[in-house]
Design an enzyme around this catalytic site. Structure first.
Site, PDB file in Angstrom:
ATOM      1  N   ARG A 342      17.833  -7.576  12.390  1.00 57.01           N
ATOM      2  CA  ARG A 342      18.603  -6.431  11.934  1.00 57.01           C
ATOM      3  C   ARG A 342      20.092  -6.651  12.188  1.00 57.01           C
ATOM      4  O   ARG A 342      20.519  -7.746  12.569  1.00 57.01           O
ATOM      5  CB  ARG A 342      18.109  -5.156  12.620  1.00 57.01           C
ATOM      6  CG  ARG A 342      18.374  -5.095  14.109  1.00 57.01           C
ATOM      7  CD  ARG A 342      17.648  -3.928  14.750  1.00 57.01           C
ATOM      8  NE  ARG A 342      17.922  -3.814  16.178  1.00 57.01           N
ATOM      9  CZ  ARG A 342      17.076  -3.274  17.048  1.00 57.01           C
ATOM     10  NH1 ARG A 342      15.905  -2.834  16.634  1.00 57.01           N
ATOM     11  NH2 ARG A 342      17.397  -3.197  18.317  1.00 57.01           N
ATOM     12  N   GLU A 344      22.233  -6.599  14.436  1.00 62.58           N
ATOM     13  CA  GLU A 344      22.512  -6.612  15.873  1.00 62.58           C
ATOM     14  C   GLU A 344      22.580  -8.061  16.350  1.00 62.58           C
ATOM     15  O   GLU A 344      23.642  -8.641  16.415  1.00 62.58           O
ATOM     16  CB  GLU A 344      21.435  -5.828  16.624  1.00 62.58           C
ATOM     17  CG  GLU A 344      21.813  -5.523  18.071  1.00 62.58           C
ATOM     18  CD  GLU A 344      21.011  -4.377  18.651  1.00 62.58           C
ATOM     19  OE1 GLU A 344      21.176  -4.112  19.852  1.00 62.58           O
ATOM     20  OE2 GLU A 344      20.231  -3.749  17.914  1.00 62.58           O
ATOM     21  N   GLU A 625       9.762  -4.791  20.158  1.00 59.64           N
ATOM     22  CA  GLU A 625      10.738  -4.074  20.974  1.00 59.64           C
ATOM     23  C   GLU A 625      10.119  -2.830  21.609  1.00 59.64           C
ATOM     24  O   GLU A 625      10.368  -2.520  22.772  1.00 59.64           O
ATOM     25  CB  GLU A 625      11.932  -3.665  20.110  1.00 59.64           C
ATOM     26  CG  GLU A 625      13.005  -2.901  20.850  1.00 59.64           C
ATOM     27  CD  GLU A 625      14.188  -2.565  19.966  1.00 59.64           C
ATOM     28  OE1 GLU A 625      15.289  -2.339  20.509  1.00 59.64           O
ATOM     29  OE2 GLU A 625      14.026  -2.526  18.731  1.00 59.64           O
TER      30      GLU A 625
END
Length: 741
Positions: A342, A344, A625
């Site tokens: 993503r 990030e 996650e």
């Protein structure tokens, strides 16, 4: 050394509208005989690919990676002796990469600079000893390329029609103002192609889109050969999961993860090497089903040697372990990141602080993490001892989000400055690394000392705490059951004892006394502030008991009492995970130390959510996650922060290696080793091995009708202690031995 070279950092005089290519012709000096050696040293602002006469100078990709560019810009050295001929042409293509591309989850790009550049010197030696040096300077020229867009988050666009156009090398370059003192050789390995994965399934989605399943959540890109009309386009979009039968792109947030390929009209080979994606599934536009079946996924990560193996009689645990391995590979791409897919992909310190022991068993990560620690120390020194949340620290270029107001040192995250070097010391025995990192280690604990409350505990500044506690609200992952002051003070005590031990090891007696005394005061403050007379620890949840036990904050009697309470809480949870980032890596160890081995096994092997094995039962091939990144009905967690490739919760692999497999160091680098397998649960056999600096250590055990048999192998020069429940310790020496118990 390249920083002593006369090479200059050059950039195109004007923007070219594509990834720039730099070029120079190499006129070899004559009259000196054959070329006997040639070394190209090269770095760039952006990611580069260097070629001599069209041949890559090395196997690396995405070089020079991502370092703290304002402090350290790494360069690679390539032996190019076999590539040079009279009149050779050296070209370098440069893409945006981390330097000028998008970075982070708050938007923004080009945090380090808005001009791409390259700096290189080519040192050539001849048979008679003559030396010729070719350097980047104003004599080079620049031209456009077939890469008309490139971004790590959004993908790459390649227009093959530009390959047949006139090269256009006449564009001038100019010299950038650049401090060559920032140049430094790589400490760690470069990023390279590691493997090829073929599609496991190709089909049409409910809306008629072509989908490809590669059967494994991986990191890299897709390459292929195609033919089609000039100007026709192939588009590949990448994601980790499917949602409602279509590509599940929502977890990517606004990362496009899309590569576009424009055909030339002939036979075109496409490989987008200036981006990368985290994906298992690809949606293909512009290809037939048969063509899509010919795609190849290229696995890309830092060149790491696999060192540790583990297998047991429970195939779900084996898949869990494989998931840990794949998440390590996917997130160890030049630096240890939180996630690879993503918007990030940052080097979060807290994730690595807890996962480093698992990584150091699975792979030889000493040089890889030493390189990252050099960036940590540089960022920390520039921030007056503060270890940032992420390394390299791009958050400093942006306004802090409201959930992170005025951040300062933060438990677990900033503790990476101490815990990671010590982990590498235990795994590899490198005193040099401890010496290099010691100023950083000491600076961290001294800064935190200024943040303690008058009572001596660390409870007055922002903390992530037991981040992602499964009982926390989905939109407030820091609101855990565990009191953040308990978590932070426990972590600080662990850092203090570690830095005190490091100081003593390195001969800094005054520092050792200083940090030892502060550790004793912190331990006393923890017990006075947080431990009640009946042994209850404030917030009375699994994480606080776990940390107090494993980090050594309690007396023997109090630890036994805490272990009883911990086991009761674990049972009350139905053996489902009730800890977050802080507690999860250590809870099985806390149960084991306090005599609750079977509770640890039940916790590890629970299958209902939240648990380590729930994702495995849902088909996970990497660590998630969140425990419920995918819900039991197959839908994706509705939260914004949902990654399917995060290694942090896989830190339980360390307990699997030490307790199930039975291999742990008794001295740094495994010169002396503990062999102490503790069978439990329904396991009937286990095999583990580790390639250490001294050779291969292997342990296997079988359990048949209650009878345990253990086989051990130690390499020359390594000694150890075999410890089996109910039997006296046995001294081990090199060789292979069988131990019927």
């Amino acid at each position: 050394m390249m920083h002593d070279s006369t090479a200059r950092m050059i950039t195109p005089a004007t923007e070219l509208g594509s990834a720039p290519c730099f070029r120079t012709e190499i006129d070899l000096d004559t009259g000196h005989g054959d070329v006997v050696a040639a070394t190209l040293r090269i770095s760039s602002l952006g990611v580069h690919e260097a070629r001599i006469d069209g041949q890559p100078v090395g196997a690396d990709v995405l070089s020079p990676g991502w370092s703290s560019y304002e402090h350290r810009l790494r360069y690679l050295s390539h032996d190019v002796t076999g590539l040079l001929t009279a009149g050779s042409v050296l070209t370098v293509q440069v893409g945006n990469g981390w330097y000028r591309g998008r970075l982070g989850f708050m938007g923004g790009r080009a945090f380090y600079g808005d001009r791409l550049g390259v700096i290189a010197d080519l040192e050539i030696r001849f048979a008679d000893g003559h030396r010729q040096v070719v350097v980047t300077d104003e004599s080079w020229t620049a031209g456009g390329s077939d890469v008309i867009a490139d971004d790590l988050y959004d993908g790459q666009t390649i227009d093959a029609r530009r390959r047949t156009a006139a090269p256009g090398w006449s564009l001038p370059v100019r010299v950038l103002d650049f401090d060559r003192g920032r140049l430094t050789p790589y400490i760690g390995p470069a990023v390279t192609r590691q493997d090829l994965v073929a599609p496991s399934k190709v089909w049409e989605s409910p809306t008629g889109r072509i989908l490809i399943d590669f059967g494994q959540n991986l990191v890299g890109w897709v390459r292929f050969t195609t033919t089609g009309p000039a100007g026709s386009e192939v588009r590949l979009r990448h994601a980790e999961v499917l949602e409602d039968g279509e590509l599940g792109v929502r977890p990517l947030r606004d990362a496009q993860a899309t590569d576009r390929f424009i055909r030339s009209g002939g036979v075109d080979f496409f490989e987008p090497t200036m981006t990368f994606h985290g994906f298992r599934y690809v949606e293909a536009t512009g290809l037939s089903l048969a063509e899509a079946d010919q795609l190849e996924a290229v696995v890309v990560h830092s060149q790491l040697r696999r060192t540790g193996e583990f297998a047991c009689s429970d195939e779900l645990l084996n898949q869990l372990h494989r998931n840990v391995v794949w998440s390590t590979k996917g997130n160890f791409l030049d630096l240890p990141t939180d996630c690879p897919q993503r918007n990030e992909r940052l080097g979060w310190t807290g994730d690595l602080a807890v996962f480093a022991p698992s990584a150091a068993y699975l792979f030889d990560v000493e040089a890889f993490l030493a390189d990252w620690l050099a960036d940590l120390a540089a960022e920390q020194q520039a921030a007056d001892g503060l270890v940032p949340f992420v390394i390299p620290d791009i958050l400093k270029f942006q306004p802090h989000p409201p959930e992170f107001p005025d951040p300062d040192s933060t438990a677990f995250w900033s503790d990476a400055a101490v815990w990671v070097p010590w982990t590498l010391w235990e795994a590899y025995g490198s005193r040099d690394l401890l010496e290099r990192q010691y100023p950083s280690m000491a600076a961290h604990v001294r800064r935190v000392r200024t943040l303690l409350s008058p009572s001596g505990v660390w409870d007055g500044s922002f903390q992530f705490g037991d981040w992602l506690d499964p009982d926390a609200p989905p939109d407030a992952p820091a609101k855990a059951k565990a009191d953040p002051g308990v978590v932070a003070t426990a972590a600080y005590y662990r850092s203090l004892t570690t830095v005190a031990a490091t100081a003593a090891l390195l001969g800094f007696a005054e520092d050792a006394a200083e940090f030892g005394a502060l550790a004793a005061r912190t331990r006393a403050a923890f017990n006075a502030e947080y431990v009640a007379a009946d042994g209850t620890i404030r917030s009375d949840c699994t994480t606080v008991y776990t940390l107090a036990i494993v980090f050594g904050l309690l007396s023997t009697a109090a630890a036994d009492s805490a272990g009883q309470r911990l086991a009761a809480l674990v049972a009350a949870s139905g053996y489902r995970v009730s800890t977050g980032f802080a507690g999860t890596p250590y809870i099985t160890e806390a149960l084991t130390r306090t005599g609750h081995l079977e509770d640890a096994y039940r916790l590890l092997t629970e299958r209902s959510c939240p648990s380590w094995l729930y994702p495995v039962t849902m088909g996970a091939t990497t660590i998630w996650e969140r425990w419920d990144s995918m819900l039991p009905d197959g839908s994706v967690n509705p939260g914004e922060m949902t990654s399917f490739n995060h290694y942090a919760l896989g830190a339980v692999a360390d307990w699997m290696h030490r307790t199930v497999g039975g291999i742990a160091p008794l001295s740094p680098g495994y010169a002396r080793v503990s062999i102490a397998p503790r069978p439990g649960g329904a396991l009937t056999w286990c095999r583990s091995s580790l390639d250490t600096r001294h050779g291969r250590i292997a342990v296997s055990w079988t359990l048949t009708d209650g009878a345990l048999e253990v086989t051990t192998t130690l390499p020359p020069g390594v000694t150890g202690i075999l410890s089996l429940t109910g039997h006296p310790p046995v001294e081990l020496t090199e060789g292979t031995y069988h131990w019927p118990a």
